[in-house]
Every structure is written in C-alpha cells, then in structure tokens.
Design a protein around this motif. Structure first.
Motif, PDB file in Angstrom:
ATOM      1  N   HIS A 268      36.752  49.221  42.414  1.00  0.00           N
ATOM      2  CA  HIS A 268      38.158  49.121  43.011  1.00  0.00           C
ATOM      3  C   HIS A 268      38.642  47.936  42.284  1.00  0.00           C
ATOM      4  O   HIS A 268      38.119  46.847  41.573  1.00  0.00           O
ATOM      5  N   ASP A 269      40.161  47.798  41.982  1.00  0.00           N
ATOM      6  CA  ASP A 269      40.775  46.647  41.430  1.00  0.00           C
ATOM      7  C   ASP A 269      41.305  45.713  42.646  1.00  0.00           C
ATOM      8  O   ASP A 269      42.242  46.081  43.249  1.00  0.00           O
ATOM      9  N   TYR A 270      40.498  44.443  42.850  1.00  0.00           N
ATOM     10  CA  TYR A 270      40.701  43.625  43.445  1.00  0.00           C
ATOM     11  C   TYR A 270      41.399  42.380  43.008  1.00  0.00           C
ATOM     12  O   TYR A 270      41.526  41.049  43.608  1.00  0.00           O
ATOM     13  N   SER A 271      41.907  42.586  41.761  1.00  0.00           N
ATOM     14  CA  SER A 271      42.456  41.236  41.072  1.00  0.00           C
ATOM     15  C   SER A 271      43.614  40.601  41.786  1.00  0.00           C
ATOM     16  O   SER A 271      43.833  39.391  41.486  1.00  0.00           O
ATOM     17  N   ASN A 272      44.493  41.335  42.732  1.00  0.00           N
ATOM     18  CA  ASN A 272      45.519  40.774  43.382  1.00  0.00           C
ATOM     19  C   ASN A 272      45.139  40.220  44.816  1.00  0.00           C
ATOM     20  O   ASN A 272      46.004  40.311  45.744  1.00  0.00           O
ATOM     21  N   HIS A 273      43.759  40.385  45.066  1.00  0.00           N
ATOM     22  CA  HIS A 273      43.365  40.196  46.495  1.00  0.00           C
ATOM     23  C   HIS A 273      42.215  38.946  46.431  1.00  0.00           C
ATOM     24  O   HIS A 273      41.841  38.456  45.491  1.00  0.00           O
ATOM     25  N   VAL A 275      38.762  38.361  47.515  1.00  0.00           N
ATOM     26  CA  VAL A 275      37.616  39.031  48.209  1.00  0.00           C
ATOM     27  C   VAL A 275      36.958  38.005  49.059  1.00  0.00           C
ATOM     28  O   VAL A 275      36.738  36.948  49.118  1.00  0.00           O
ATOM     29  N   ALA A 281      31.648  35.994  45.506  1.00  0.00           N
ATOM     30  CA  ALA A 281      32.587  35.082  44.925  1.00  0.00           C
ATOM     31  C   ALA A 281      31.503  33.975  44.299  1.00  0.00           C
ATOM     32  O   ALA A 281      31.960  33.565  43.162  1.00  0.00           O
ATOM     33  N   SER A 285      31.606  32.919  40.273  1.00  0.00           N
ATOM     34  CA  SER A 285      31.924  31.622  39.887  1.00  0.00           C
ATOM     35  C   SER A 285      31.029  30.994  39.215  1.00  0.00           C
ATOM     36  O   SER A 285      31.472  29.692  38.255  1.00  0.00           O
ATOM     37  N   THR A 292      28.796  42.914  36.171  1.00  0.00           N
ATOM     38  CA  THR A 292      29.356  44.152  35.945  1.00  0.00           C
ATOM     39  C   THR A 292      29.525  45.212  37.058  1.00  0.00           C
ATOM     40  O   THR A 292      28.343  45.355  37.762  1.00  0.00           O
ATOM     41  N   SER A 293      30.332  45.901  37.230  1.00  0.00           N
ATOM     42  CA  SER A 293      30.471  46.771  38.389  1.00  0.00           C
ATOM     43  C   SER A 293      30.028  48.184  38.594  1.00  0.00           C
ATOM     44  O   SER A 293      30.678  49.072  38.451  1.00  0.00           O
TER      45      SER A 293
END
Ligand code: NAI
Length: 346
Positions: A268-273, A275, A281, A285, A292-293
């Motif tokens: 899923h695309d969580y780039s604007n969320h 996590v 996370a 970092s 990789t997903s």
C-alpha cells in the motif's frame, strides 16, 4: 460445467494483467477484488467455486468455515508459502493448492541485489548523485569475494542463491532441516552457521518451530558486522531483537524484503500517512537497513508462471481427478499423504 468462477482477492494491476494475458483465461470467470480476504470480506465470494489469495490474505478457521458454507471448493494460493492458511483446519473441508515455484531466480537474484545495494551503499550513492553530490565519504563497502555466506534453507531458491554466491567467489555453508544428499553443499549445525557467517540469508519456509529463528540469542552468536538478508517470511526474524542488534552495532546491515507485521502496510502507498508501526519506522530510519515490500517475486517471468500455474491448478482440480500442487498438513508435516501418488489429499 460452465465457466469456473473465481473470487480473486487482493488484486493488483500487475496481477490482473498477467491473468488476463494467460492463455487459459477463457475457461474462467474471474472476479477481481481489491480487498483482502478476511472474515468480513468472505461474503464477496458468494457463488464462486474458487477463492484465489496471496501472501497476506488471512485464511483462518472462521474464513474456512464461511467458505465451506458458501460452497467454495478450492483455495488457490498464487504464491509458494502457505503459512497464512490454517491447512490443518482446512483438511477434509476445503482443498488448498499453491504455486510451488514461479521463479526461484527472481527471489534469489533479489536477495543478491539487496546484498550488493547494502554493502556497496548503492542506495546512498543513488540519492547523492541525483543531488550532484559526488562525495565518496561514508560509501566504503567490502568485497564479497572470500566472505562466508550462511544459507538457511537449501530448496529451490536457496540453491540458486548459493550458485550466485559461488559466482562471486564466496564460501558457502548451509543449514537445512532436510539436507540435500550429494549436493556438494557444506551443511553445518545452526549455531555453527551463526558463528561462521559474514552474511546470513534466509530461504526456508516459516513454520511453528522456526518463528523468530533470528532472535536476541542467535544474534549474540553471530559475528560482529554480520549482514542479514530475509526474502522468505518476516516472522523468521524477531524485528525488535534485530533493531537492538543494529543499535548495539553488532549487526552490520539488514536487507529485508519481508517483515513480520507486513500485512498491515506492505503493498500500500502510505507516503502521505504516519505509519504507526514504530519498529518498522525505526528499521527504515537506519542507514544500514534496506526494506523492499515483498517485491522479490515481482518479475514478468514469475507473474506469467503464477497466472498459468494457478489456472492450471484450478482446471486440474475440477476437470481431472488429480491435484498436483495441493498442499495439506499431512504432506507438509508428516510426509504420509496420498497426494504423493498424484491424487487429491482427501
Ligand atoms: P523450497 O520448498 O524449495 O525450499 C525450502 C527449504 O527449506 C527446503 O530445502 C526445506 O527442507 C527447508 N526447510 C524447511 N523447514 C526448515 C527449517 N525449519 N529450517 C531450515 N530449513 C528448512 O522453497 P523455496 O521455493 O526455495 O522458497 C523458500 C521460501 O521463500 C518460501 O517458503 C517462501 O517463504 C519464500 N518466498 C518468498 C518470496 C518473496 O517474494 N519474497 C517468493 C517466493 C518464496
């Protein structure tokens, strides 16, 4: 019999493309559903003969009961691993088929791609040169030639990964619950593998007995600076122990295509969320962790093989009396299943 009706859960564009392109497609009516299979979404398979699922669809007892009530005859996994299906509970109720091999090369090559990216800092260099930063500081890697790689699981993928590593002039040692005879592979005990390996790559299935195979104890036995690669299943590694091992500078790097809590985030695309998974996370970092997903399988060749084999599995089940790629808990654990004679497991 009319067209065989398939409820296809967790469908992505690339899945649809490969199934639509499959030559066998005319005999089937496939209903593509973006949602995952859960107790709540089960009802979308009403009227279907087959439910087709992927790695993160949870085929638990309640789901199996519900599907049986609805008259679903077959669970068709479009992957090799089946740890997300309660196969013991499914036995006698609903048959389960899988795609045992779609491209072992795809996964083994991805494992090596992750390793090279990590130890030669390609992920860092790529971002730097995009920004016209041509400094080499912090990019020092190490040669693979002469290093010892410990491979856990020497099945289809593990064996190809071993061949690739040998091409790099690496020494290979391995652990497998069922070592391959006359393979020329140096098998060692688990502890010896932890102690001797510069790089460790996991290529075994996830089972009850090897959950958190890599944990605080096993990490403590590993060489300082060890690189850990996991393209198998996330729960083979205790992620919190891995974070601690990296923070202690004991683990040198981790290359993860799978993660134990991946079903909540991967694909899923969580780039604007934000996590919510702090462990993931933290891992992402870290400069020496590459995630990789669950992408290792994703090649054109593998997708075509998945589509062809899945549809052939379905056809074989309904049209012939055999079920070559069926899996049940007897085949998986006890090796005393009649499936070995080419018949359905029950
Ligand atoms: P395989 O069945 O050919 O080989 C698995 C090997 O692991 C066998 O040699 C078996 O004896 C060994 N094994 C079983 N239990 C073990 C244990 N407790 N400890 C050590 N070894 C054990 O399977 P294949 O095709 O090589 O796939 C390996 C794994 O890769 C799959 O189980 C799956 O979890 C993962 N996979 C990941 C993909 C991805 O996209 N990241 C795609 C395909 C598979």
């Amino acid at each position: 019999m009319g067209k065989i009706k398939i409820a296809f859960f967790d469908a992505k564009d690339y899945d649809k493309q490969s199934f639509v392109n499959s030559n066998a497609n005319d005999e089937f009516e496939i209903i593509y559903l973006e949602t995952r299979l859960t107790e709540d979404t089960c009802k979308l398979a009403e009227g279907c003969d087959v439910v087709c699922v992927f790695v993160n669809d949870d085929v638990n007892r309640a789901v199996i009961d519900r599907m049986q009530q609805m008259g679903v005859k077959l669970i068709a996994l479009r992957c090799a691993g089946y740890n997300n299906v309660d196969i013991e509970y499914a036995y006698g109720k609903i048959h389960v088929v899988r795609v045992p091999a779609y491209s072992p090369y795809a996964v083994a090559e991805h494992a090596m791609a992750l390793l090279l990216t990590s130890i030669r800092r390609i992920h860092k260099a790529y971002i730097r040169t995009k920004d016209f930063n041509f400094s080499l500081n912090g990019l020092t890697g190490f040669d693979l030639h002469g290093k010892t790689v410990g491979v856990v699981g020497t099945g289809k993928i593990g064996r190809i990964f071993i061949d690739i590593c040998r091409g790099f002039g690496m020494n290979v040692i391995a652990y497998d619950k069922f070592p391959a005879k006359d393979s020329g592979i140096e098998y060692v005990a688990m502890d010896e593998l932890w102690e001797r390996s510069d790089i460790i790559s996991l290529h075994c299935p996830l089972t009850e007995e090897n959950r958190h195979l890599i944990n605080a104890d096993s990490i403590a036995k590993m060489k300082k600076g060890v690189v850990i690669i996991n393209t198998s299943r996330g729960a083979l590694i205790d992620s919190d122990a891995l974070v601690e091992g990296i923070k202690a500078r004991h683990v040198g790097a981790a290359c993860l295509d799978v993660y134990e809590e991946e079903s909540n985030v991967f694909f899923h695309d969580y780039s604007n969320h934000i996590v919510n998974d702090d462990t993931l996370a933290r891992l992402i970092s870290m400069p020496n962790v590459i995630v990789t997903s669950h992408q290792a399988f994703l090649t054109n060749e593998a997708l075509a093989n998945i589509a062809d084999t899945t549809l052939e599995n379905v056809r074989e089940f309904f049209v012939k009396d055999t079920c070559t790629n069926e899996v049940c808990y007897k085949c998986a654990n006890l090796n005393n299943c009649k499936q070995t004679h080419g018949k359905k497991c029950f």
